[in-house]
Design an enzyme around this catalytic site. Structure first.
Site, PDB file in Angstrom:
ATOM      1  N   TYR A   8      37.932  34.154  31.016  1.00 52.67           N
ATOM      2  CA  TYR A   8      36.728  34.950  30.770  1.00 52.67           C
ATOM      3  C   TYR A   8      35.813  34.899  31.997  1.00 52.67           C
ATOM      4  O   TYR A   8      35.874  33.958  32.783  1.00 52.67           O
ATOM      5  CB  TYR A   8      35.916  34.353  29.616  1.00 52.67           C
ATOM      6  CG  TYR A   8      36.350  34.727  28.218  1.00 52.67           C
ATOM      7  CD1 TYR A   8      37.417  35.561  27.971  1.00 52.67           C
ATOM      8  CD2 TYR A   8      35.637  34.229  27.131  1.00 52.67           C
ATOM      9  CE1 TYR A   8      37.774  35.887  26.667  1.00 52.67           C
ATOM     10  CE2 TYR A   8      35.993  34.552  25.832  1.00 52.67           C
ATOM     11  CZ  TYR A   8      37.068  35.377  25.607  1.00 52.67           C
ATOM     12  OH  TYR A   8      37.414  35.693  24.327  1.00 52.67           O
ATOM     13  N   HIS A  16      46.395  41.217  30.866  1.00 52.02           N
ATOM     14  CA  HIS A  16      45.751  40.211  30.035  1.00 52.02           C
ATOM     15  C   HIS A  16      46.295  40.288  28.601  1.00 52.02           C
ATOM     16  O   HIS A  16      46.685  39.267  28.022  1.00 52.02           O
ATOM     17  CB  HIS A  16      44.238  40.447  30.075  1.00 52.02           C
ATOM     18  CG  HIS A  16      43.425  39.538  29.205  1.00 52.02           C
ATOM     19  ND1 HIS A  16      42.671  38.498  29.717  1.00 52.02           N
ATOM     20  CD2 HIS A  16      43.215  39.518  27.855  1.00 52.02           C
ATOM     21  CE1 HIS A  16      42.065  37.884  28.712  1.00 52.02           C
ATOM     22  NE2 HIS A  16      42.362  38.480  27.572  1.00 52.02           N
ATOM     23  N   GLU A  17      46.344  41.483  28.040  1.00 49.55           N
ATOM     24  CA  GLU A  17      46.815  41.625  26.661  1.00 49.55           C
ATOM     25  C   GLU A  17      48.312  41.319  26.555  1.00 49.55           C
ATOM     26  O   GLU A  17      48.757  40.696  25.590  1.00 49.55           O
ATOM     27  CB  GLU A  17      46.503  43.021  26.122  1.00 49.55           C
ATOM     28  CG  GLU A  17      45.018  43.398  26.124  1.00 49.55           C
ATOM     29  CD  GLU A  17      44.110  42.357  25.494  1.00 49.55           C
ATOM     30  OE1 GLU A  17      44.584  41.559  24.652  1.00 49.55           O
ATOM     31  OE2 GLU A  17      42.918  42.324  25.855  1.00 49.55           O
ATOM     32  N   HIS A  21      48.761  37.659  26.340  1.00 49.72           N
ATOM     33  CA  HIS A  21      48.547  37.157  24.972  1.00 49.72           C
ATOM     34  C   HIS A  21      49.836  37.327  24.162  1.00 49.72           C
ATOM     35  O   HIS A  21      50.283  36.415  23.476  1.00 49.72           O
ATOM     36  CB  HIS A  21      47.434  37.935  24.270  1.00 49.72           C
ATOM     37  CG  HIS A  21      46.048  37.475  24.609  1.00 49.72           C
ATOM     38  ND1 HIS A  21      45.681  36.150  24.671  1.00 49.72           N
ATOM     39  CD2 HIS A  21      44.912  38.179  24.888  1.00 49.72           C
ATOM     40  CE1 HIS A  21      44.393  36.060  24.973  1.00 49.72           C
ATOM     41  NE2 HIS A  21      43.901  37.276  25.114  1.00 49.72           N
ATOM     42  N   HIS A  74      43.400  32.205  26.246  1.00 50.27           N
ATOM     43  CA  HIS A  74      42.466  32.321  27.366  1.00 50.27           C
ATOM     44  C   HIS A  74      42.449  31.025  28.175  1.00 50.27           C
ATOM     45  O   HIS A  74      42.518  29.929  27.607  1.00 50.27           O
ATOM     46  CB  HIS A  74      41.063  32.634  26.846  1.00 50.27           C
ATOM     47  CG  HIS A  74      40.984  33.979  26.209  1.00 50.27           C
ATOM     48  ND1 HIS A  74      40.432  34.187  24.970  1.00 50.27           N
ATOM     49  CD2 HIS A  74      41.423  35.189  26.639  1.00 50.27           C
ATOM     50  CE1 HIS A  74      40.518  35.478  24.669  1.00 50.27           C
ATOM     51  NE2 HIS A  74      41.125  36.099  25.657  1.00 50.27           N
TER      52      HIS A  74
END
Ligand code: ZN
Length: 161
Positions: free
Chosen positions: A114, A58-59, A62, A68
């Protein structure tokens, strides 16, 4: 890193002379800047809380430039944001971004999505998928097939085909 590199043309290598690079550190929390900032760029994976491959993926996404999934420009067709249930000072996390979406369908299974109770103030849901409210969201097992596809599109991985 392996989950991303094995499914895309993005490869992670130890830094030698590169002017722009990720400096992966166990700071407070799991976080990354969006896209390449230039120079040394911290990506935080706190130990042990962030030591899960899906959280790391996930990071890294980014850092590769992805917001998101529920911040996509077209998200209102696919989820309802329940503003009254969100912790007030966290509302910025639910703002829409002017994304181009890379001709890819909305992905409830994205590692960038999320969960339905993210930043809930009172335990009520903050994100409800539609039309089917029971579609699972918020998995952190690893990048979805569509996540990998979008990385391949953004980084022109098929450019020589
Ligand atoms: Zn995030």
């Amino acid at each position: 890193m392996q989950d991303i590199s094995s499914g895309t043309c993005v490869k992670f290598v130890p830094r030698t002379h590169e002017g722009s690079f990720l400096d992966i550190q166990p700071r407070y929390g799991c976080w990354s800047f969006l896209g390449q900032t230039g120079g040394s760029q911290t990506l935080s994976l706190q130990t042990p809380g962030c030591m899960w491959s899906g959280v790391a993926a996930h990071e890294f996404m980014h850092a590769l430039g992805f917001v998101h999934e529920q911040s996509r420009s077209d998200r209102d067709h696919y989820v309802t944001i329940v503003w009254k249930n969100i912790v007030p000072d966290q509302m910025h996390n639910f703002r829409k971004q002017a994304t181009n979406n890379l001709n890819s369908p909305y992905d409830y299974n994205s590692v960038m999505h999320y969960g339905r109770y993210a930043f809930s103030e009172d335990g009520g849901p903050t994100i409800i998928p539609k039309p089917d409210p029971y579609i699972p969201i918020g998995q952190r097992d690893g990048p979805s097939a569509l996540d990998l596809h979008k990385i391949n599109v953004l980084y022109d991985c098929g450019a020589n085909e």
